[in-house]
Design an enzyme around this catalytic site. Structure first.
Site, PDB file in Angstrom:
ATOM      1  N   LYS A 126      15.460  22.632 -10.607  1.00 56.93           N
ATOM      2  CA  LYS A 126      15.372  21.218 -10.790  1.00 56.93           C
ATOM      3  C   LYS A 126      15.809  20.159 -11.627  1.00 56.93           C
ATOM      4  O   LYS A 126      16.706  21.183 -12.659  1.00 56.93           O
ATOM      5  CB  LYS A 126      13.875  21.782 -11.809  1.00 56.93           C
ATOM      6  CG  LYS A 126      12.683  21.903 -11.162  1.00 56.93           C
ATOM      7  CD  LYS A 126      11.901  21.629 -10.617  1.00 56.93           C
ATOM      8  CE  LYS A 126      10.646  21.085 -11.395  1.00 56.93           C
ATOM      9  NZ  LYS A 126       9.841  19.738 -10.639  1.00 56.93           N
ATOM     10  N   HIS A 182       1.006  -0.818   0.294  1.00 59.39           N
ATOM     11  CA  HIS A 182       0.172  -0.062  -0.093  1.00 59.39           C
ATOM     12  C   HIS A 182       0.558   1.173   0.149  1.00 59.39           C
ATOM     13  O   HIS A 182      -0.007   2.155   0.514  1.00 59.39           O
ATOM     14  CB  HIS A 182      -0.894   0.119   1.410  1.00 59.39           C
ATOM     15  CG  HIS A 182      -1.823  -1.200   1.478  1.00 59.39           C
ATOM     16  ND1 HIS A 182      -2.941  -1.730   0.569  1.00 59.39           N
ATOM     17  CD2 HIS A 182      -1.252  -2.536   2.100  1.00 59.39           C
ATOM     18  CE1 HIS A 182      -3.467  -2.605   0.645  1.00 59.39           C
ATOM     19  NE2 HIS A 182      -2.196  -3.481   2.357  1.00 59.39           N
ATOM     20  N   SER A 184      14.635  22.593 -15.946  1.00 63.07           N
ATOM     21  CA  SER A 184      13.490  23.115 -16.107  1.00 63.07           C
ATOM     22  C   SER A 184      13.681  24.688 -16.971  1.00 63.07           C
ATOM     23  O   SER A 184      14.687  25.094 -16.273  1.00 63.07           O
ATOM     24  CB  SER A 184      12.864  23.352 -14.539  1.00 63.07           C
ATOM     25  OG  SER A 184      12.124  24.844 -15.163  1.00 63.07           O
ATOM     26  N   GLU A 220       9.907   8.956 -16.761  1.00 62.66           N
ATOM     27  CA  GLU A 220       7.820   9.927 -17.383  1.00 62.66           C
ATOM     28  C   GLU A 220       7.907   9.067 -18.674  1.00 62.66           C
ATOM     29  O   GLU A 220       6.445   8.390 -18.731  1.00 62.66           O
ATOM     30  CB  GLU A 220       8.142  10.797 -16.983  1.00 62.66           C
ATOM     31  CG  GLU A 220       7.881  11.559 -15.414  1.00 62.66           C
ATOM     32  CD  GLU A 220       8.223  13.088 -15.099  1.00 62.66           C
ATOM     33  OE1 GLU A 220       7.466  13.549 -15.688  1.00 62.66           O
ATOM     34  OE2 GLU A 220       8.688  13.269 -14.197  1.00 62.66           O
TER      35      GLU A 220
END
Ligand code: ARG
Length: 476
Positions: free
Chosen positions: A283, A156, A277, A290
């Site tokens: 960043k 979980h 970024s 992704e």
């Protein structure tokens, strides 16, 4: 417009119809396979006395010349031809004249395209399998180096029990191993030659289908000519295996994205595999992970699309089947790209062992072992569960771990606790004592790693001499 079938028509094809119908923009991808199939067909026709030796030699020279000229950039595949089959035949006739018109004897584009697609996907099954194997080698190396790198195991997404990084990675090792075994069985199921099925009902020429099948490295000819020209099961099976590979990659990527976040910091993706970024200078984003996760949807899309295309098609060939190509090619290229990039990302990724270990020590991952400690000393498990529950509450209150409490504090909760508890619930003990087959304990893990190593030294492509077929194919 250059078509093979003008004879019975009195009008030119409408330009839009022509474009809608044409497939050369994408089926040129199996130009090499088309030539390869034609060569085998012609060799067989000559052996059967359907072509003379002179005709055969002329056609073979023509075909290999076309292949060489295309490969070396002297001949362009242009869109004035309907499909790659028409292109090759037209060029052949242009180059060698009348003998070229005999190439298509005893053959239809239906069995021809069925063959080309099979040859193409058959080879791609092997390439994908190789990439998965490379990934497995990288994973095994990480496993060997991290048999005592402790980390929390989750259920979980909540810390559950401690495991090791080797064990966690080992779960993916098993998934990708199953992917390879799926590819292997698909390879064998698809490895039958449809050439000779004709348009749908075979042919009256005395073709030797066993011979053509052998020339092209198939296990034999397909046994029903209608099925041969209309079967795309192997494409669907392959796309399903590719979808499963993507599902595994995507799950792994999801974890890496979480682990790479500032909240976790279990891993640091290498600069070479990260992006920045345009506005936020601080960043460093896990774009590759992704993208792999994102492209999974695209591969599933191909599978669903072809399943749907096939479901309403009466026997035998129907033009709907032309739709198998673009999506399959795209899915194959996508998966190959993802496998290669993912392997590189994982190979160069830094695992922050200290952070993982610290995380495993927080969150009461040793609570089960603390309960087991009581059970061994005679407390019934249900009571032990309750005692440790209260102990955890106390710790939450004091913002500490079980092992931070003094023996006096522990004894207040249960007099059964003794000083040997600390060792019994240390990370090393918790993990080290889990020794059932497939568990993370070092000795159990060691055995699995040996078995996986052995698995990687054996290779089904090698054992079955398939590498030879592949070399021959790339030579041809
Ligand atoms: N481009 C076609 C395909 O991909 C080739 C087969 C054409 N056959 C036909 N009967 N029109 O399916």
């Amino acid at each position: 417009m250059a078509q093979l079938w003008g004879g019975r028509f009195t009008k030119e094809t409408d330009q839009l119809v022509y474009q809608f119908n044409a497939s050369i923009s994408f089926d040129q991808k199996f130009f090499g396979q088309d030539i390869e199939g034609s060569i085998a067909h012609v060799v067989m026709l000559a052996k059967q006395g359907i072509l003379t030796k002179e005709e055969k030699d002329l056609i073979l020279k023509g075909l290999t010349g076309i292949r060489q000229d295309v490969e070396e950039g002297r001949l362009a595949i242009t869109e004035e031809y309907e499909d790659i089959h028409s292109f090759v035949e037209a060029k052949l006739i242009e180059r060698i004249g009348d003998a070229g018109k005999k190439l298509h004897t005893g053959r239809s584009r239906n069995d021809q395209v069925a063959l080309d697609m099979r040859l193409y996907t058959r080879l791609e099954v092997l390439y994908v399998d190789e990439l998965v194997k490379e990934l497995l080698c990288t994973l095994l190396r990480i496993m060997e180096e991290n048999m005592e790198t402790y980390m929390p195991g989750f259920t979980h997404l909540q810390k559950a029990q401690p495991v090791t990084l080797a064990h966690h990675i080992g779960a993916y090792f098993e998934m990708f191993k199953r992917d390879r075994s799926r590819l292997k069985s698909i390879y064998h199921r698809m490895n039958y030659c449809p050439l000779g099925a004709g348009a749908l009902a075979g042919t009256t020429y005395p073709l030797d289908r066993n011979y053509t099948a052998a020339l092209l490295g198939f296990e034999g000819p397909t046994l029903n000519s209608m099925d041969s020209v209309s079967d795309r099961d192997y494409v669907i099976e392959f796309l399903s295996a590719l979808s499963t590979i993507m599902m595994h990659l995507s799950r792994f990527c999801e974890e890496i994205i979480i682990w790479n976040s500032d909240e976790y910091r279990f891993v640091e993706i290498d600069d070479a595999y990260s992006t920045g970024s345009s506005i936020m200078p601080q960043k460093k984003n896990p774009d590759i992970a992704e993208l792999v996760r994102g492209k999974t949807g695209r591969v599933y899309g191909a599978l669903l699309s072809i399943l749907t295309t096939m479901k309403g098609i009466p026997l035998a060939y129907n033009k709907d089947m032309q739709e198998d190509k673009e999506l399959t090619f795209d899915a194959i290229d996508t998966v190959k790209g993802c496998l290669a990039l993912f392997e590189g990302m994982v190979r160069t990724m830094k695992f922050r062992k200290d952070v993982m270990e610290r995380s495993a020590m927080r969150g009461f991952t040793n609570a089960t072992d603390a309960a087991d400690y009581l059970v061994v000393r005679g407390v019934p498990f249900r009571d032990a569960h309750g005692i440790i529950g209260r102990l955890v509450l106390t710790c939450i209150d004091k913002q500490c771990s079980i092992e931070d409490l003094s023996i006096e504090e522990l004894k207040e909760i249960s007099p059964v606790f003794e000083a040997d508890l600390y060792d019994a619930i240390s990370l090393k003990t918790c993990v080290g004592r889990r020794l059932t087959v497939g568990a993370p304990g070092k000795d159990a893990m060691q055995k699995v790693i040996e078995a996986q190593k052995e698995y990687l030294t054996r290779d089904w492509q090698d054992e079955e001499g398939i590498y030879m077929t592949k070399d021959k194919e790339s030579e041809r």
